[in-house]
Design a protein around this motif. Structure first.
Motif, PDB file in Angstrom:
ATOM      1  N   GLU A  22       0.861  -1.178   0.000  1.00  0.00           N
ATOM      2  CA  GLU A  22       0.000   0.000   0.000  1.00  0.00           C
ATOM      3  C   GLU A  22       0.898   1.230   0.000  1.00  0.00           C
ATOM      4  O   GLU A  22       1.711   1.418   0.906  1.00  0.00           O
ATOM      5  CB  GLU A  22      -0.911   0.008   1.227  1.00  0.00           C
ATOM      6  CG  GLU A  22      -1.869   1.182   1.243  1.00  0.00           C
ATOM      7  CD  GLU A  22      -2.832   1.139   2.420  1.00  0.00           C
ATOM      8  OE1 GLU A  22      -3.343   2.216   2.790  1.00  0.00           O
ATOM      9  OE2 GLU A  22      -3.062   0.044   2.963  1.00  0.00           O
ATOM     10  N   ASN A  56      -6.367  -1.514  -6.191  1.00  0.00           N
ATOM     11  CA  ASN A  56      -7.369  -0.961  -5.277  1.00  0.00           C
ATOM     12  C   ASN A  56      -8.509  -0.346  -6.088  1.00  0.00           C
ATOM     13  O   ASN A  56      -8.402  -0.183  -7.312  1.00  0.00           O
ATOM     14  CB  ASN A  56      -6.752   0.065  -4.324  1.00  0.00           C
ATOM     15  CG  ASN A  56      -5.949   1.146  -5.021  1.00  0.00           C
ATOM     16  OD1 ASN A  56      -5.074   0.849  -5.824  1.00  0.00           O
ATOM     17  ND2 ASN A  56      -6.240   2.401  -4.702  1.00  0.00           N
ATOM     18  N   LEU A  65      -2.527   0.486  -4.390  1.00  0.00           N
ATOM     19  CA  LEU A  65      -2.252  -0.866  -3.917  1.00  0.00           C
ATOM     20  C   LEU A  65      -1.767  -1.697  -5.097  1.00  0.00           C
ATOM     21  O   LEU A  65      -2.412  -1.739  -6.148  1.00  0.00           O
ATOM     22  CB  LEU A  65      -3.508  -1.505  -3.312  1.00  0.00           C
ATOM     23  CG  LEU A  65      -3.300  -2.860  -2.620  1.00  0.00           C
ATOM     24  CD1 LEU A  65      -2.477  -2.699  -1.345  1.00  0.00           C
ATOM     25  CD2 LEU A  65      -4.641  -3.516  -2.309  1.00  0.00           C
TER      26      LEU A  65
END
Length: 318
Positions: A22, A56, A65
């Motif tokens: 992340e 993401n 992500l």
């Protein structure tokens, strides 16, 4: 090439050999927006630049992500990410680029093999948010090798997802012939994963009559190419008329860099399209996975990071 400094807010083990990262902007500002199918260039510690799909939900600008498979044949990218990048690490990335966009369709099929799930997750998030009809078919060697299983199970598209594992035997493998048996003019198919998986999906689809315009593919790496018969060829720069020779075993990009001609590049495998260059004369020997068959047949552009020439000379728009 401008870059963005990011910090790894969290590194997590998603499956055997697969970690997620992340990324948040180091200065706390929002990140550039992106659409499903987009990827970013990541400057991996030690030098290489590699492309990783954003997985993401699109619309998020507070984080990116990515998922990275540890590849035993890595040239430094995935090994560097796994071994040298932990939570808190600072990296440089490029802004999102998208060569694998979603198109409007009545129905969508998403087919993922292994780490190929990453761009298709963002697509599933987008389609689910729209309430659009779609199915996600995810094949992996075993449940332990399938990334983001918990996320998918908790998602709004859990009921539209099917898992297939080689470890469960033939009864649990994806029956492509049955899935793709009836081509529909309003259905689009997206596939991402290892080369063999992609080839199997595309070959099956084409044999069953799927039009190429309804088949969309994202490659993570190029297959090895036999180079034993490579011969030298010349490259001429249209702007100056200068001619240089590209010998076997060397790339156009490397030879031109020695002459002070820098072409932006990233993947070095003909996958990302960053180095795409116009060809004014001559016929390229296309070795990329970026251009479509129709684009390659036009012979008016090529990828100098990996492609060569079928004619004695290529004249480039440089």
């Amino acid at each position: 090439m401008s870059t963005i400094e990011v910090r790894v807010a969290r590194k997590a083990q998603e499956a055997d050999g697969i970690c997620s990262y992340e990324l948040v902007r180091a200065d706390g500002a929002p990140l550039p927006p992106f659409d499903a199918g987009a990827h970013i260039d990541v400057h991996v510690p030690g030098g290489p630049v590699r492309q990783y799909s954003l997985c993401n939900p699109p619309g998020e600008t507070h984080r990116y992500l990515i998922g990275v498979l540890r590849d035993a044949g890595s040239r430094g990218g995935s090994q560097g990410m796994h071994d040298a990048v932990d939570t808190g690490a600072v990296l440089r990335i490029g802004a999102p680029k998208n060569h694998f966009p979603l198109v409007d369709a009545r129905r969508t099929l998403l087919l993922a093999g292994g780490i190929g799930i990453t761009p298709l997750l963002a697509m599933a998030e987008t389609l689910a948010a729209r309430g659009a009809p779609f199915e996600l078919h995810y094949s992996a060697r075993s449940p332990e090798r399938a990334a983001f299983r918990a996320r998918i199970a908790a998602s709004r598209f859990a009921g539209q997802t099917r898992f297939y594992y080689d470890s469960d035997g033939a009864a649990q493998t994806l029956d492509l012939a049955a899935l793709l048996a009836r081509p529909d003019a309003d259905t689009h198919l997206y596939v991402c994963g290892p080369q063999g998986y992609i080839d199997q999906v595309l070959d099956t689809a084409k044999a069953l009559g799927w039009p190429p315009a309804q088949l969309h593919v994202e490659y993570f790496g190029a297959a090895a190419i036999e180079t034993g018969a490579d011969a030298p060829f010349e490259v001429q720069l249209a702007s100056s008329g200068k001619v240089v020779t590209v010998p076997p075993g060397r790339t156009v990009i490397a030879v031109l860099a020695e002459q002070g001609v820098d072409i932006p590049y990233s993947c070095e495998e003909g996958v990302c399209g960053t180095c795409l260059t116009r060809v004014l004369d001559g016929v390229p020997d296309h070795r990329d996975l970026y251009l479509t068959e129709e684009e390659q047949a036009a012979n008016d552009q090529f990828t100098p990071c990996c492609s060569r020439a079928r004619t004695p000379r290529l004249v480039l728009d440089l």
